[in-house]
Design an enzyme around this catalytic site. Structure first.
Site, mmCIF file in Angstrom:
data_model
loop_
_atom_site.group_PDB
_atom_site.id
_atom_site.type_symbol
_atom_site.label_atom_id
_atom_site.label_comp_id
_atom_site.label_asym_id
_atom_site.label_seq_id
_atom_site.Cartn_x
_atom_site.Cartn_y
_atom_site.Cartn_z
ATOM 1 N N ASP A 48 0.846 -1.196 0.000
ATOM 2 C CA ASP A 48 0.000 0.000 0.000
ATOM 3 C C ASP A 48 0.884 1.249 0.000
ATOM 4 O OD1 ASP A 48 -1.938 1.931 0.427
ATOM 5 O OD2 ASP A 48 -2.067 1.535 2.590
ATOM 6 N N ASP A 52 -3.999 3.989 2.941
ATOM 7 C CA ASP A 52 -5.433 3.724 3.177
ATOM 8 C C ASP A 52 -5.692 2.280 3.598
ATOM 9 O OD1 ASP A 52 -5.107 2.315 0.844
ATOM 10 O OD2 ASP A 52 -6.729 3.308 -0.265
ATOM 11 N N ASP A 56 -2.004 -1.106 -3.616
ATOM 12 C CA ASP A 56 -2.305 -0.337 -4.825
ATOM 13 C C ASP A 56 -1.169 -0.449 -5.843
ATOM 14 O OD1 ASP A 56 -0.350 1.428 -3.762
ATOM 15 O OD2 ASP A 56 -1.919 2.475 -2.609
ATOM 16 N N ASP A 125 -5.837 -9.850 -15.491
ATOM 17 C CA ASP A 125 -6.904 -10.801 -15.213
ATOM 18 C C ASP A 125 -8.088 -10.397 -16.085
ATOM 19 O OD1 ASP A 125 -8.409 -12.815 -13.731
ATOM 20 O OD2 ASP A 125 -6.978 -12.431 -12.115
ATOM 21 N N ASP A 253 -10.448 -15.679 -16.109
ATOM 22 C CA ASP A 253 -11.247 -16.176 -15.002
ATOM 23 C C ASP A 253 -12.352 -17.118 -15.491
ATOM 24 O OD1 ASP A 253 -11.678 -15.644 -12.064
ATOM 25 O OD2 ASP A 253 -13.681 -15.134 -12.776
ATOM 26 N N GLU A 306 -8.485 -20.212 -16.635
ATOM 27 C CA GLU A 306 -8.871 -20.902 -15.398
ATOM 28 C C GLU A 306 -10.095 -21.761 -15.687
ATOM 29 O OE1 GLU A 306 -10.161 -19.955 -10.786
ATOM 30 O OE2 GLU A 306 -11.170 -19.014 -12.474
ATOM 31 N N HIS A 378 -4.870 -16.957 -4.976
ATOM 32 C CA HIS A 378 -5.712 -16.167 -4.080
ATOM 33 C C HIS A 378 -6.987 -16.901 -3.667
ATOM 34 C CE1 HIS A 378 -7.410 -15.788 -8.008
ATOM 35 N NE2 HIS A 378 -8.477 -15.195 -7.523
ATOM 36 N N ASP A 379 -7.241 -18.077 -4.251
ATOM 37 C CA ASP A 379 -8.437 -18.858 -3.895
ATOM 38 C C ASP A 379 -8.103 -20.070 -3.032
ATOM 39 O OD1 ASP A 379 -10.062 -17.202 -5.463
ATOM 40 O OD2 ASP A 379 -9.835 -18.470 -7.238
HETATM 41 O O1 TEU Z 1 -12.511 -18.585 -9.209
HETATM 42 C C1 TEU Z 1 -13.328 -19.596 -9.667
HETATM 43 C C2 TEU Z 1 -13.350 -20.899 -8.930
HETATM 44 O O2 TEU Z 1 -13.651 -21.859 -9.559
HETATM 45 C C3 TEU Z 1 -13.098 -21.089 -7.491
HETATM 46 O O3 TEU Z 1 -11.777 -21.337 -7.202
HETATM 47 C C4 TEU Z 1 -13.765 -20.055 -6.622
HETATM 48 O O4 TEU Z 1 -12.863 -19.076 -6.243
HETATM 49 C C5 TEU Z 1 -14.365 -20.581 -5.352
HETATM 50 O O5 TEU Z 1 -13.346 -20.892 -4.489
HETATM 51 C C6 TEU Z 1 -15.342 -21.657 -5.519
HETATM 52 O O6 TEU Z 1 -15.448 -22.415 -4.350
HETATM 53 C C7 TEU Z 1 -12.430 -17.396 -9.915
HETATM 54 C C8 TEU Z 1 -11.563 -16.407 -9.173
HETATM 55 O O7 TEU Z 1 -10.258 -16.906 -9.107
HETATM 56 C C9 TEU Z 1 -12.166 -16.124 -7.838
HETATM 57 O O8 TEU Z 1 -11.365 -15.322 -7.036
HETATM 58 C C10 TEU Z 1 -13.498 -15.474 -8.074
HETATM 59 O O9 TEU Z 1 -14.159 -15.313 -6.855
HETATM 60 C C11 TEU Z 1 -14.385 -16.293 -9.007
HETATM 61 O O10 TEU Z 1 -13.694 -16.802 -10.142
HETATM 62 C C12 TEU Z 1 -15.475 -15.426 -9.545
HETATM 63 O O11 TEU Z 1 -14.958 -14.468 -10.402
#
Ligand code: TEU
Length: 607
Positions: A48, A52, A56, A125, A253, A306, A378-379
Site C-alpha cells: 500500500d 489507506d 495499490d 486478469d 477467469d 482458469e 488467491h483462492d
Molecule cells: O474462481 C473460480 C473458482 O472456480 C473457485 O476457485 C472459486 O474461487 C471458489 O473458491 C469456488 O469455491 C475465480 C476467481 O479466481 C475467484 O477469485 C473469483 O471469486 C471467481 O472466479 C469469480 O470471479
C-alpha cells in the site's frame, strides 16, 4: 531479459506459424513461456503506497525489485478495474479503467513501463464470464424487457408452477391475464436448479421486469450471455485495447463457464457442472477470440484459462497450439483431492492420489499442449500449511513442495508470499473472515443451517481464501511494512517470524531457494522440457520422479513426511551431482535416508 527464446527444439509445444500462402509451417522453437515463471500479485494485499490500508499500483511499483530479484518473467495482476469489490475486484463495473483504490491509468502505465524495463511481462486478469451488477451493460439490460442489451445477460421467466402446487384455485371469473410477480400466489421459482458457487440459487428475481437473471457466483456478478455476438465483439475489442496499451496476455477467469446450455439441466447436475462447465460452444468461442485478439501477436503473449472441472483430455484440446485456443489452463484436480463433502471439509492429503493426478497431467500433455503448475493462489489456502508443516519444518516443507512443483514440466506460478513460506492464518471467529465465499458459507451452515460453529470455523480456518489474502509480510513490524495505515484485513500474527526481511537475511531462505528453482527453469533444458516419469506411484510418503533430457537425467526425490525415510532409489545415485537440496550437507553425503521433508534434485550425465 531472463526469458530465453532460443531453446533447443525438443518439444512440440511451439507456436505453429503460418506462411504467406497460409500453409502450416513446422513448429520452430518452443514458445518462450515454456521457460518462464509467473508471479501472481493480489493487489489489495501486496503493498500500500498511500496509507489507506489497501494495496495499490504504486505499492506494487515500489516493490518491483523484489520480483526482479526473484527472477520471475511475468507478473499476473489480479483485477484492478473499477469494481464495487463484492468479490475483491472479480466483479467489474468498467473494463477500461482502474479502480481509484488501486490508482489511475497513469499509475498503471507507469507500472507497465517499469515491469517492461526490468525485462518482465505483465498479464491482466480477464473476468468476462460475468460483470458486476453495477456495470452499465447490466444496468441497461435490467431496465426493461425490450432494452437493446436485454439479451447480453441470461434472463429467464420463473419456472411454471403446476396448478396443483398452488395454494388456492384461481377464483371463478378471475382475470385471464398473467399475474404480476407480486400477485403470484407462491414466490417465483428459479428457472433451473443451479446453485451459486457462493451459496444459494444461481438465479435472482428482478422485480422490474418479473424475470430471473443468472449468476454462477454472487448476485452482484451476473453472467454475460456469450451466445450474443455483440457481447463477444465488445469483449474482444476491450482485450485488444489492453494489448494495444502494452499488456502481454491474460489470465482468464472461469473461462470454461462462458458457453452454457440451460436446456440440459436440473438441480442434480450441479456437481458435474453439466450445462455450465465446458459448454457446447466453448472451443468455438476461444478460437474466435484467438482470431479476433491474439492472431499475429500471439508469439509474444501468454494466455492461461482458469477452468474448474477441466479434464486432461479437454486440456489437450485447449492447449494444442494448432487449434489456436489457449497456451495453458489452470486445472483443479490436485487442489480438490483433500476435500470431503465440500471444500470446507478438509481431509488429510492422500499423497498417492496427488502423485497419480499430477503424473496423469504430465503424461497427458507431454506431446501435445502444456501444463500450468501451481499449489497456491488467491483462492487456495497456503500450501505450506495445507500440504506441509508450518511449524517445526516450515522451511523444509515449503522448499520441498517448491522443488517438487518446479521440477515438473510446465509453467510454474508463484503466488505472492509463497516465496517466503507464508502460512495460513489463525482466524478464530466468524468476524475475522472478509471473503464473500467464507462469510456466506458460515451464514448458510451455522446461522441458517444450525451446524456447530466450532466445526464450521475449523473448516474455514483451514480452507478459507482469506488465508492467502492477508498482507504480504515485508518486515516484522505490526503492519508488516505493507501499509502505514490500518490494513483492510489484519496482518497475520506469524509476521514476527515470517517476513521478507528475515527470510532474505537467513541462511535458510525460502526466497533464495525459489531464486535457484527459477534460475534452473531459465538455464536448464531438462528442467524446462525433459520428459517426466513418475517413480514409486504407490509409496505413501515418497514423491519421486525423473526428468530426461538429451544428455542427462534428473532424479527428484522428496520425503513428504516429518519422519526419516529410507529411499533405496538413491542407491544408484551416489555419484550424481546435487542440483538443488534443502539439506545440502546431507545431500552431498549421498545417504539413502531422507530427513523430514527433505528434497533432493540430482543429475547424472549420459556417457
Ligand atoms: O474462481 C473460480 C473458482 O472456480 C473457485 O476457485 C472459486 O474461487 C471458489 O473458491 C469456488 O469455491 C475465480 C476467481 O479466481 C475467484 O477469485 C473469483 O471469486 C471467481 O472466479 C469469480 O470471479
Amino acid at each position: 531479459m531472463t526469458v530465453h527464446k532460443s531453446a533447443p527444439v525438443r518439444s512440440t509445444t511451439a507456436r505453429s506459424t503460418t506462411g504467406p500462402g497460409g500453409e502450416e509451417r513446422a513448429p520452430a522453437t518452443p514458445a518462450w513461456w515454456t521457460r518462464a515463471v509467473v508471479y501472481q500479485v493480489y493487489p489489495r494485499s501486496f503493498a500500500d503506497s498511500d496509507g489507506d490500508g489497501i494495496g495499490d499500483l504504486r505499492g506494487i511499483l515500489s516493490r518491483l525489485d523484489h520480483l526482479a530479484d526473484l527472477g520471475v518473467d511475468v507478473l499476473w495482476l489480479s483485477p484492478v478495474y473499477p469494481s464495487p469489490q463484492h468479490d475483491n475486484g472479480y466483479d467489474i463495473c468498467d473494463y477500461e479503467g482502474i479502480d481509484p483504490i488501486f490508482g489511475t491509468l497513469d499509475d498503471f502505465d507507469a507500472l507497465l513501463e517499469a515491469v517492461h524495463a526490468r525485462g518482465m511481462k505483465l498479464v491482466m486478469d480477464l473476468v468476462v464470464n460475468h460483470t458486476s451488477d453495477e456495470h452499465p451493460w447490466f444496468q441497461e439490460s435490467r431496465s426493461s424487457l425490450t432494452n437493446a442489451k436485454r439479451d447480453w445477460y441470461w434472463w429467464r421467466d420463473p419456472r411454471a408452477v403446476a396448478a396443483s402446487d398452488l395454494p388456492v384455485e384461481p377464483a371463478e371469473g378471475a382475470s385471464p391475464q398473467a399475474p404480476t410477480a407480486a400477485e403470484l400466489p407462491v414466490a417465483p421459482v428459479e428457472p433451473n436448479g443451479w446453485r451459486s458457487a457462493f451459496s444459494g440459487p444461481a438465479w435472482t428475481f428482478d422485480e422490474t421486469t418479473g424475470q430471473f437473471y443468472l449468476h454462477l457466483f454472487a448476485p452482484q456478478q451476473p453472467d454475460l450471455n456469450w451466445e450474443n455476438a455483440e457481447v463477444r465483439a465488445a469483449v474482444y475489442a476491450m482485450m485488444n485495447r489492453w494489448l494495444d496499451r502494452g499488456v502481454d496476455g491474460f489470465r482468464m477467469d472461469v473461462i470454461n463457464l462462458i458457453s452454457k446450455n440451460l436446456e440440459q439441466v436440473d438441480g442434480g447436475a450441479q456437481a458435474s457442472g453439466i450445462g455450465f462447465q465446458m459448454g457446447p460452444r466453448l472451443h468455438e468461442f476461444l478460437q474466435e477470440m484467438h482470431e479476433a485478439v491474439f492472431a499475429g501477436r500471439e508469439a509474444d503473449l501468454i494466455t492461461v484459462g482458469e477452468m474448474p472441472g477441466v479434464t486432461v483430455d479437454d486440456a489437450r484440446l485447449f492447449t494444442d497450439p494448432s487449434r489456436r485456443e489457449l497456451d495453458m489452463v489452470f486445472q483443479f484436480e490436485h487442489v480438490s483431492l483433500d476435500q470431503g463433502t465440500d471444500k470446507f471439509d478438509p481431509r488429510p492429503l492422500d499423497l498417492v492420489a496427488l502423485k497419480r493426478s499430477m503424473g496423469r497431467w504430465q503424461e497427458g500433455l507431454a506431446d501435445v499442449g502444456w501444463n500450468s503448475l501451481y499449489l497456491g493462489n488467491h483462492d487456495q489456502p497456503r500450501h505450506v500449511s495445507r500440504f506441509g508443516d508450518d511449524g517445526t519444518y516450515r522451511y523444509e516443507s515449503a522448499t520441498l513442495w517448491a522443488a517438487l512443483l518446479h521440477l515438473h514440466r510446465g509453467t510454474p506460478y508463484v503466488y505472492q508470499g509463497e516465496e517466503i513460506g507464508m502460512t495460513n492464518v489463525p482466524f478464530a471467529r466468524a468476524e475475522d473472515f472478509r471473503d464473500i465465499e467464507s462469510v456466506n458459507y458460515y451464514r448458510e451452515a451455522v446461522v441458517e443451517g444450525g451446524r456447530p460453529a466450532d466445526e464450521v470455523l475449523a473448516g474455514l480456518r483451514a480452507m478459507s481464501r482469506d488465508n492467502a489474502r492477508t498482507p504480504v509480510q515485508w518486515d516484522a513490524t505490526p503492519t508488516a511494512g505493507f501499509t502505514t495505515g490500518t490494513p483492510w484485513i489484519p496482518v497475520s500474527p506469524h509476521v514476527v517470524e515470517v517476513n521478507v526481511e528475515a527470510d532474505r537475511a537467513s541462511e535458510r531462505s525460502v526466497f533464495a531457494f525459489y531464486q535457484r528453482l527459477i534460475e534452473l527453469r531459465h538455464t536448464d533444458s531438462t528442467v524446462a522440457l525433459g520428459r517426466f516419469t513418475l517413480l514409486e506411484p504407490d509409496h505413501e510418503r515418497l514423491y519421486a520422479f525423473t526428468r530426461d533430457g538429451d544428455d542427462d537425467r534428473l532424479l527428484v526425490v522428496g520425503n513428504v513426511s516429518g519422519d526419516d525415510l529410507e529411499v533405496p532409489l538413491l542407491g544408484g545415485w551416489a555419484e550424481a551431482e546435487v542440483v538443488v537440496a534443502n539439506y545440502p550437507q546431507r545431500a552431498a553425503a549421498a545417504g539413502q535416508v531422507l530427513a523430514p521433508w527433505e528434497v533432493r534434485v540430482l543429475r547424472v550425465r549420459r556417457a
